[in-house]
Design an enzyme around this catalytic site. Structure first.
Site, PDB file in Angstrom:
ATOM      1  N   TYR A 289       0.820  -1.214   0.000  1.00  0.00           N
ATOM      2  CA  TYR A 289       0.000   0.000   0.000  1.00  0.00           C
ATOM      3  C   TYR A 289       0.852   1.262   0.000  1.00  0.00           C
ATOM      4  CZ  TYR A 289      -4.234  -2.656   1.138  1.00  0.00           C
ATOM      5  OH  TYR A 289      -5.299  -3.523   1.119  1.00  0.00           O
TER       6      TYR A 289
ATOM      7  N   LYS B 183       2.779 -13.632   6.128  1.00  0.00           N
ATOM      8  CA  LYS B 183       2.796 -14.662   5.086  1.00  0.00           C
ATOM      9  C   LYS B 183       4.277 -14.967   4.798  1.00  0.00           C
ATOM     10  CE  LYS B 183       0.440 -17.062   2.149  1.00  0.00           C
ATOM     11  NZ  LYS B 183       0.016 -18.359   2.558  1.00  0.00           N
TER      12      LYS B 183
ATOM     13  N   ASP C  41      -3.101 -17.027   6.021  1.00  0.00           N
ATOM     14  CA  ASP C  41      -4.246 -17.818   5.543  1.00  0.00           C
ATOM     15  C   ASP C  41      -4.779 -18.722   6.640  1.00  0.00           C
ATOM     16  OD1 ASP C  41      -1.792 -18.990   5.247  1.00  0.00           O
ATOM     17  OD2 ASP C  41      -2.271 -20.119   3.444  1.00  0.00           O
TER      18      ASP C  41
ATOM     19  N   ASP D 101      -5.729  -5.186   6.576  1.00  0.00           N
ATOM     20  CA  ASP D 101      -6.894  -4.642   5.879  1.00  0.00           C
ATOM     21  C   ASP D 101      -7.937  -5.747   5.706  1.00  0.00           C
ATOM     22  OD1 ASP D 101      -8.531  -2.968   4.475  1.00  0.00           O
ATOM     23  OD2 ASP D 101      -7.301  -2.869   2.672  1.00  0.00           O
TER      24      ASP D 101
END
Ligand code: NAD
Length: 409
Positions: free
Chosen positions: A155, A222, A276, A300
């Site tokens: 971002y 991640k 995840d 987010d």
């Protein structure tokens, strides 16, 4: 900027602490679209809670500020210098949603505000309020506070369109110098994540857990795939915690190796989860999680998923906080089709105001707001968004909902 209450005193910030006078000046930006409607309900509720909690000894002195469309009409600027200077001086502000101007090269006023003040932590508490329609069997099991890094990651705004000169130049560099397999003609984006940016966010999450008697901080990353960015986020978090919070924090691994699985009293556990898997965990074992610290993109997604899980996307509060400046805000947008209709739910801004009161240390008033909002929802006289999902809910106006909350205090 007009002085609504000239007797107020400025909040100050030194050595990492805010000093809050009994009559603090606080910036108020109603915002665009439905902003003025939800702000007047919020102002009424916050003032009533402070008056009731402190019997007139404390009072917020609002400093009205403009940004967005109203500011553009007045001054030709969506984010006037005078507003930025005022927020800088006031230190704490609360704002309604701001419309993103179409055209004119402004990505988003909210992003501009976050960047201008380096508001690096987006804080979103998510908990269930009884009576809110929701899709889960036991929505009350989820009670988390998400700290999302606000300035880095994908971002950061570093991306270039397919076929652009910049993307081609960067593509050439990647192919020639780094032997990276990037197809010519690709769009390209950069994912910067720094040790400082990651550590200060995780530090804020740990400090919050300490100050608010929370039990666990989970870094969500991640890192199994993006080893040098998200994997490093995790690693920097553990290093920082070891260096700075050794007396307060133990890792999940230490819980097993050093403490034989017995949670030592007073210690906060620091652990990490792959993003995840975390989406599954929060659905299947929500009561095992507490404070979450995440890079920008994961945070987010997770904040909206968690808010939906408790049925509270329309009443989810939030804050963007840096070192010495904090802006509390509704997490939804300006809902232009409902602007000025006195119809929408002011809950998101009201609960952001509750967060602000807690942040100021005015917890008695914050608790009153939350309790009264909960009682009002249970009374089933609510705004259209909740009423239409309840079997026997009665729809009331935005202002009436605010009045009912005040009456419930
Ligand atoms: P939005 O959140 O404004 O509205 C989407 C829909 O959600 C609305 O039509 C309405 O049905 C519902 N809704 C939103 N707030 C509600 C409330 N308080 N009570 C009841 N229902 C509510 O999203 P959008 O339409 O994508 O964006 C409109 C504008 O808002 C855009 O200019 C966007 O950039 C801006 N925006 C600002 C912020 C912010 O200031 N933080 C956040 C998101 C969007």
């Amino acid at each position: 900027m007009s002085a609504e209450n000239p007797q107020g005193e400025y909040i100050t910030f030194s050595e990492g602490e805010y000093q809050i006078p009994d009559r603090p000046l606080i910036g108020a930006l109603p915002g665009d679209g439905i902003g003025p409607d939800i702000w007047s309900a919020t102002k009424m509720v916050l003032e009533a809670a402070v008056a009731k909690a402190y019997a007139g000894k404390r009072k917020i002195c609002w400093q009205p500020l403009t940004a967005g469309e109203a500011a553009f009409k007045e001054s030709g600027s969506y984010l006037p210098e005078a507003t930025l200077a005022a927020i800088e001086k006031l230190k704490i502000a609360i704002k309604g949603p701001l419309a993103t101007p179409i055209g004119g090269g402004i990505r988003s006023l909210n992003v501009a505000l976050r960047h201008h003040f380096d508001l690096y932590a987006c804080i979103r508490p998510v908990r269930y309020y009884e009576g809110v329609p929701n899709p889960m069997k036991r929505p009350g099991d989820l009670d988390v506070v998400i700290f999302r890094e606000n300035t880095e990651d994908v971002y950061a705004g570093l991306e270039w369109a397919a076929g652009s000169e910049e993307a081609e130049a960067l593509g050439d560099y990647l192919r020639d110098k780094l032997k990276a397999k990037v197809r010519p003609g690709s769009a390209l984006g950069i994912k910067p994540m720094s040790p400082e940016g990651s550590k200060r966010l995780i530090r804020a999450a740990i400090q919050y857990a300490i100050d608010n008697d929370r039990k666990m901080v989970t870094m969500v990353h991640k890192g199994n795939i993006m080893k040098f960015t998200e994997g490093a986020f995790r690693q920097w978090g553990y290093e920082m915690a070891k260096a700075e919070f050794a007396d307060k924090i133990i890792t999940e691994e230490e819980l097993v190796t050093k403490y034989e699985g017995e949670w030592p009293p007073g210690k906060i556990i620091l652990n990490d989860r792959i993003a995840d898997a975390m989406f599954q965990q929060l659905l299947l074992r929500p009561d095992e999680y507490d404070v979450l610290a995440t890079p920008n993109l994961n945070g987010d997604y997770l904040s909206d998923a968690c808010a939906a899980q408790v049925g509270g996307l329309g009443i989810a509060p939030g804050a963007n906080v840096g070192d010495g400046i904090a802006i509390f805000e509704a997490t939804h947008g300006t809902a232009p089709k409902y602007a000025g209709l006195d119809k929408v739910n002011p809950g998101s801004l009201i609960l952001s105001g509750k967060m602000m009161l807690d942040f100021m240390g005015w917890r008695k008033a914050g608790a009153l707001v939350e309790k009264a909002l909960q009682a009002t929802i249970l009374g089933r006289r609510v705004t259209y968004d909740l009423a239409r999902q309840m079997n026997d809910g009665e729809e009331v106006r935005c202002s009436t909902f605010g009045e009912l909350i005040v009456a419930a205090m």
